[in-house]
Design a protein around this motif. Structure first.
Motif, PDB file in Angstrom:
ATOM      1  N   ALA A   1       0.802  -1.222   0.000  1.00 35.87           N
ATOM      2  CA  ALA A   1       0.000   0.000   0.000  1.00 35.87           C
ATOM      3  C   ALA A   1       0.841   1.282   0.000  1.00 35.87           C
ATOM      4  CB  ALA A   1      -0.967  -0.014   1.180  1.00 35.87           C
ATOM      5  N   PRO A   2       1.824   1.435   0.911  1.00 33.67           N
ATOM      6  CA  PRO A   2       2.612   2.685   0.873  1.00 33.67           C
ATOM      7  C   PRO A   2       3.330   2.887  -0.460  1.00 33.67           C
ATOM      8  CG  PRO A   2       2.976   1.519   2.951  1.00 33.67           C
ATOM      9  CD  PRO A   2       2.220   0.590   2.055  1.00 33.67           C
ATOM     10  N   LEU A   3       3.924   1.825  -1.007  1.00 33.58           N
ATOM     11  CA  LEU A   3       4.607   1.948  -2.292  1.00 33.58           C
ATOM     12  C   LEU A   3       3.615   2.300  -3.397  1.00 33.58           C
ATOM     13  CD1 LEU A   3       7.087   1.728  -4.087  1.00 33.58           C
ATOM     14  CD2 LEU A   3       6.710  -0.750  -4.209  1.00 33.58           C
ATOM     15  N   GLY A   4       2.455   1.664  -3.377  1.00 33.72           N
ATOM     16  CA  GLY A   4       1.453   1.949  -4.396  1.00 33.72           C
ATOM     17  C   GLY A   4       0.998   3.397  -4.375  1.00 33.72           C
ATOM     18  N   ILE A   5       0.844   3.961  -3.175  1.00 35.12           N
ATOM     19  CA  ILE A   5       0.424   5.361  -3.062  1.00 35.12           C
ATOM     20  C   ILE A   5       1.484   6.275  -3.665  1.00 35.12           C
ATOM     21  CG2 ILE A   5      -0.097   7.217  -1.424  1.00 35.12           C
ATOM     22  CD1 ILE A   5      -1.290   5.060   0.428  1.00 35.12           C
ATOM     23  N   VAL A   6       2.752   5.986  -3.401  1.00 40.64           N
ATOM     24  CA  VAL A   6       3.837   6.792  -3.967  1.00 40.64           C
ATOM     25  C   VAL A   6       3.874   6.644  -5.484  1.00 40.64           C
ATOM     26  CG1 VAL A   6       6.332   7.160  -4.004  1.00 40.64           C
ATOM     27  CG2 VAL A   6       5.201   6.655  -1.856  1.00 40.64           C
ATOM     28  N   VAL A   7       3.638   5.440  -5.984  1.00 45.88           N
ATOM     29  CA  VAL A   7       3.680   5.192  -7.426  1.00 45.88           C
ATOM     30  C   VAL A   7       2.613   6.019  -8.147  1.00 45.88           C
ATOM     31  CG1 VAL A   7       3.227   3.451  -9.208  1.00 45.88           C
ATOM     32  CG2 VAL A   7       4.737   2.913  -7.292  1.00 45.88           C
ATOM     33  N   ILE A   8       1.452   6.192  -7.541  1.00 45.03           N
ATOM     34  CA  ILE A   8       0.403   6.999  -8.172  1.00 45.03           C
ATOM     35  C   ILE A   8       0.915   8.409  -8.449  1.00 45.03           C
ATOM     36  CG2 ILE A   8      -1.878   8.029  -7.856  1.00 45.03           C
ATOM     37  CD1 ILE A   8      -2.615   5.593  -6.141  1.00 45.03           C
ATOM     38  N   GLY A   9       1.536   9.024  -7.437  1.00 44.74           N
ATOM     39  CA  GLY A   9       2.078  10.364  -7.633  1.00 44.74           C
ATOM     40  C   GLY A   9       3.235  10.379  -8.601  1.00 44.74           C
ATOM     41  N   GLN A  10       4.105   9.371  -8.503  1.00 47.12           N
ATOM     42  CA  GLN A  10       5.252   9.302  -9.405  1.00 47.12           C
ATOM     43  C   GLN A  10       4.785   9.162 -10.854  1.00 47.12           C
ATOM     44  OE1 GLN A  10       8.739  10.133  -9.527  1.00 47.12           O
ATOM     45  NE2 GLN A  10       8.953   8.751  -7.759  1.00 47.12           N
TER      46      GLN A  10
ATOM     47  N   ASP B   1      10.614  12.180  -9.433  1.00 49.10           N
ATOM     48  CA  ASP B   1      10.592  12.800  -8.107  1.00 49.10           C
ATOM     49  C   ASP B   1      11.405  11.969  -7.128  1.00 49.10           C
ATOM     50  OD1 ASP B   1      10.074  14.197  -5.831  1.00 49.10           O
ATOM     51  OD2 ASP B   1       7.898  14.181  -6.033  1.00 49.10           O
ATOM     52  N   LEU B   2      12.634  12.423  -6.863  1.00 53.15           N
ATOM     53  CA  LEU B   2      13.490  11.748  -5.898  1.00 53.15           C
ATOM     54  C   LEU B   2      13.204  12.191  -4.466  1.00 53.15           C
ATOM     55  CD1 LEU B   2      16.952  11.921  -7.720  1.00 53.15           C
ATOM     56  CD2 LEU B   2      15.346  10.013  -7.676  1.00 53.15           C
ATOM     57  N   SER B   3      12.397  13.212  -4.296  1.00 54.51           N
ATOM     58  CA  SER B   3      12.161  13.749  -2.952  1.00 54.51           C
ATOM     59  C   SER B   3      11.085  12.986  -2.186  1.00 54.51           C
ATOM     60  CB  SER B   3      11.763  15.226  -3.038  1.00 54.51           C
ATOM     61  OG  SER B   3      10.506  15.396  -3.678  1.00 54.51           O
ATOM     62  N   VAL B   4      10.423  12.017  -2.837  1.00 55.13           N
ATOM     63  CA  VAL B   4       9.299  11.345  -2.175  1.00 55.13           C
ATOM     64  C   VAL B   4       9.725  10.638  -0.892  1.00 55.13           C
ATOM     65  CG1 VAL B   4       7.885  11.095  -4.248  1.00 55.13           C
ATOM     66  CG2 VAL B   4       9.598   9.354  -3.708  1.00 55.13           C
ATOM     67  N   SER B   5      10.920  10.038  -0.883  1.00 57.86           N
ATOM     68  CA  SER B   5      11.363   9.325   0.314  1.00 57.86           C
ATOM     69  C   SER B   5      11.570  10.284   1.475  1.00 57.86           C
ATOM     70  CB  SER B   5      12.656   8.557   0.025  1.00 57.86           C
ATOM     71  OG  SER B   5      13.676   9.434  -0.399  1.00 57.86           O
ATOM     72  N   SER B   6      12.111  11.469   1.195  1.00 56.15           N
ATOM     73  CA  SER B   6      12.338  12.452   2.251  1.00 56.15           C
ATOM     74  C   SER B   6      11.014  13.030   2.750  1.00 56.15           C
ATOM     75  CB  SER B   6      13.246  13.578   1.736  1.00 56.15           C
ATOM     76  OG  SER B   6      13.907  14.231   2.798  1.00 56.15           O
ATOM     77  N   VAL B   7      10.058  13.207   1.846  1.00 57.01           N
ATOM     78  CA  VAL B   7       8.724  13.660   2.252  1.00 57.01           C
ATOM     79  C   VAL B   7       8.074  12.617   3.151  1.00 57.01           C
ATOM     80  CG1 VAL B   7       6.391  14.175   1.426  1.00 57.01           C
ATOM     81  CG2 VAL B   7       8.368  15.131   0.234  1.00 57.01           C
TER      82      VAL B   7
ATOM     83  N   ASN C   1      14.617   8.633  11.116  1.00 55.05           N
ATOM     84  CA  ASN C   1      14.806   9.630  10.067  1.00 55.05           C
ATOM     85  C   ASN C   1      14.910   9.034   8.668  1.00 55.05           C
ATOM     86  OD1 ASN C   1      14.881  12.399  11.092  1.00 55.05           O
ATOM     87  ND2 ASN C   1      16.546  11.681  12.391  1.00 55.05           N
ATOM     88  N   TRP C   2      14.864   7.710   8.568  1.00 61.77           N
ATOM     89  CA  TRP C   2      15.038   7.068   7.262  1.00 61.77           C
ATOM     90  C   TRP C   2      13.815   6.279   6.828  1.00 61.77           C
ATOM     91  CZ3 TRP C   2      18.885   9.202   4.930  1.00 61.77           C
ATOM     92  CH2 TRP C   2      19.990   9.654   5.662  1.00 61.77           C
ATOM     93  N   VAL C   3      12.673   6.529   7.428  1.00 59.40           N
ATOM     94  CA  VAL C   3      11.438   5.878   6.986  1.00 59.40           C
ATOM     95  C   VAL C   3      11.190   6.236   5.521  1.00 59.40           C
ATOM     96  CG1 VAL C   3       8.934   5.873   7.229  1.00 59.40           C
ATOM     97  CG2 VAL C   3      10.375   5.768   9.260  1.00 59.40           C
ATOM     98  N   GLY C   4      10.932   5.229   4.716  1.00 59.62           N
ATOM     99  CA  GLY C   4      10.677   5.468   3.298  1.00 59.62           C
ATOM    100  C   GLY C   4      11.916   5.448   2.423  1.00 59.62           C
ATOM    101  N   ARG C   5      13.091   5.181   3.021  1.00 55.43           N
ATOM    102  CA  ARG C   5      14.313   5.165   2.216  1.00 55.43           C
ATOM    103  C   ARG C   5      14.214   4.081   1.132  1.00 55.43           C
ATOM    104  NH1 ARG C   5      19.907   4.380   5.312  1.00 55.43           N
ATOM    105  NH2 ARG C   5      18.777   2.516   6.000  1.00 55.43           N
ATOM    106  N   GLY C   6      14.560   4.424  -0.076  1.00 54.75           N
ATOM    107  CA  GLY C   6      14.492   3.502  -1.202  1.00 54.75           C
ATOM    108  C   GLY C   6      13.207   3.590  -1.997  1.00 54.75           C
ATOM    109  N   PHE C   7      12.194   4.248  -1.445  1.00 55.19           N
ATOM    110  CA  PHE C   7      10.914   4.329  -2.155  1.00 55.19           C
ATOM    111  C   PHE C   7      11.021   5.188  -3.410  1.00 55.19           C
ATOM    112  CE2 PHE C   7       9.160   2.147   1.282  1.00 55.19           C
ATOM    113  CZ  PHE C   7       7.811   1.908   1.089  1.00 55.19           C
ATOM    114  N   GLU C   8      11.987   6.113  -3.445  1.00 59.28           N
ATOM    115  CA  GLU C   8      12.116   6.943  -4.641  1.00 59.28           C
ATOM    116  C   GLU C   8      12.506   6.091  -5.849  1.00 59.28           C
ATOM    117  OE1 GLU C   8      16.133   6.810  -2.685  1.00 59.28           O
ATOM    118  OE2 GLU C   8      14.043   6.949  -2.054  1.00 59.28           O
ATOM    119  N   LEU C   9      13.456   5.167  -5.668  1.00 58.16           N
ATOM    120  CA  LEU C   9      13.853   4.297  -6.780  1.00 58.16           C
ATOM    121  C   LEU C   9      12.808   3.225  -7.049  1.00 58.16           C
ATOM    122  CD1 LEU C   9      17.696   3.801  -6.218  1.00 58.16           C
ATOM    123  CD2 LEU C   9      16.536   5.322  -7.822  1.00 58.16           C
TER     124      LEU C   9
ATOM    125  N   ALA D   1       8.884   0.732 -10.536  1.00 61.71           N
ATOM    126  CA  ALA D   1       7.531   0.184 -10.682  1.00 61.71           C
ATOM    127  C   ALA D   1       6.780   0.883 -11.807  1.00 61.71           C
ATOM    128  CB  ALA D   1       6.774   0.327  -9.363  1.00 61.71           C
ATOM    129  N   ALA D   2       6.905   2.206 -11.871  1.00 63.40           N
ATOM    130  CA  ALA D   2       6.208   2.962 -12.908  1.00 63.40           C
ATOM    131  C   ALA D   2       6.700   2.581 -14.296  1.00 63.40           C
ATOM    132  CB  ALA D   2       6.393   4.462 -12.667  1.00 63.40           C
TER     133      ALA D   2
END
Length: 324
Positions: A60-69, A79-85, A249-257, A262-263
């Motif tokens: 689910a979290p990855l899928g939500i990010v993929v929609i925006g990406q 968008d490489l900033s998604v993991s930091s957001v 501080n690293w929650v979501g690390r790697g989700f940008e790639l 996935a996209a």
């Protein structure tokens, strides 16, 4: 001779499509089904209800990010900033009293930061002609610095119970976060595929010059695309914070790639103007299945990194082949 079906001479009807070309749009779903079947044969535990529920929770979290990406990549960006957001949203989730009464302010602040990051990315790309890679990398680093300064390197506090429920609980075996993903996917699919704004996204991504000649404000469309990506990344960060429970501080690390891979696997063109949300979500599902199978088969977690690299190369090669 006349081609009755199309009302034109038969010599212009063209060759009949091959079976491979007919199956091409369904290649990724077929590949996903085959992977699940093979994994289930190798390890019957893979198809257990608990493991399937766990994969859905992770997806689910990855899928939500993929929609925006998807919006950003269709607009010829990334968008490489998604993991930091995501990490910033997770830190915000633990910055209050940890009670459900804080959910609304957490949502507003987190989404506000995500949208503001998207505005900054969009302005850098459109008004200052900064490449999407450098623009989003810069905002990622800035957010990271702000986050570390705010937390002094060690976030503390509790995630509100509502986020814990949303991120990790299920209803009759169906995770709440996957329900949220389905709702968001439906809303943004309609926005992208059926609305005027969606048509402007595809036209702008296909050819920004043509978009301007047609009277489309390409800069505005691009900025809104980045805003959507930032806002959805913030929501994904809150969902992920509820899933992991303990925030760093690293929650979501790697989700940008992962979201970009996935996209692209889902048929979204890095050249812009082509692709859709559903394909991107299938790409995310493939990654989740692969990563879960690696762990379930007892392979070292480092294999996830190796497989991720192989998947990136394969996705890039597939993209080049499709472009040709």
């Amino acid at each position: 001779m006349v081609d009755v079906a199309h009302g034109k001479p038969a010599e212009f009807a063209g060759p009949a499509p091959s079976p491979a070309s007919r199956l091409a749009p369904y290649a990724l779903p077929i590949f996903l089904v085959l992977m699940i079947a093979v994994a289930g044969i190798i390890s019957p535990a893979f198809l257990s209800a608990n493991n399937i529920s766990n994969m859905l929770l992770q997806a689910a979290p990855l899928g939500i990010v993929v929609i925006g990406q998807a919006f950003v990549i269709i607009l010829r960006g990334l968008d490489l900033s998604v993991s930091s957001v995501m990490a910033t949203s997770a830190v915000i989730a633990t910055s209050f009293s940890g009670q459900n009464a804080d959910v609304l302010p957490i949502l507003l602040i987190a989404i506000g930061i995500g949208v503001a990051t998207g505005v900054a990315n969009g302005l850098l790309v459109t008004k200052r002609s900064v490449s999407p890679f450098l623009a989003t990398l810069a905002t990622m680093i800035v957010l990271q610095g702000i986050r570390f300064a705010y937390t002094q390197g060690a976030p503390s506090g509790n995630v509100p119970p509502l986020f814990r429920t949303l991120g990790s609980a299920t209803w009759n075996g169906i995770p709440y976060n996957i329900m949220l993903l389905v709702v968001l996917a439906a809303v943004f699919w309609v926005l992208l595929a059926k609305s005027r704004f969606g048509r402007e996204v595809y036209i702008t991504g296909g050819n920004p010059t043509t978009a301007r000649l047609l009277g489309i404000n390409a800069d505005r469309v691009t900025i809104v695309g980045y805003m959507i990506s930032g806002g959805l990344a913030a929501i994904a960060g809150l969902v992920l914070s509820g899933y992991v429970g303990i925030v760093d501080n690293w929650v979501g690390r790697g989700f940008e790639l992962d979201s970009i891979v996935a996209a692209v696997m889902g048929g979204i063109s890095l050249a812009g103007g082509r692709g859709g949300i559903i394909g991107g979500l299938f790409g995310a599902a493939v990654l989740i299945v692969v990563f879960n199978a690696v762990l379930l088969f007892g392979l070292p977690v480092q294999f996830q990194i190796i497989i991720k690299g192989i998947v990136i190369v394969a996705a890039a090669a597939f993209y080049v082949r499709r472009s040709r």
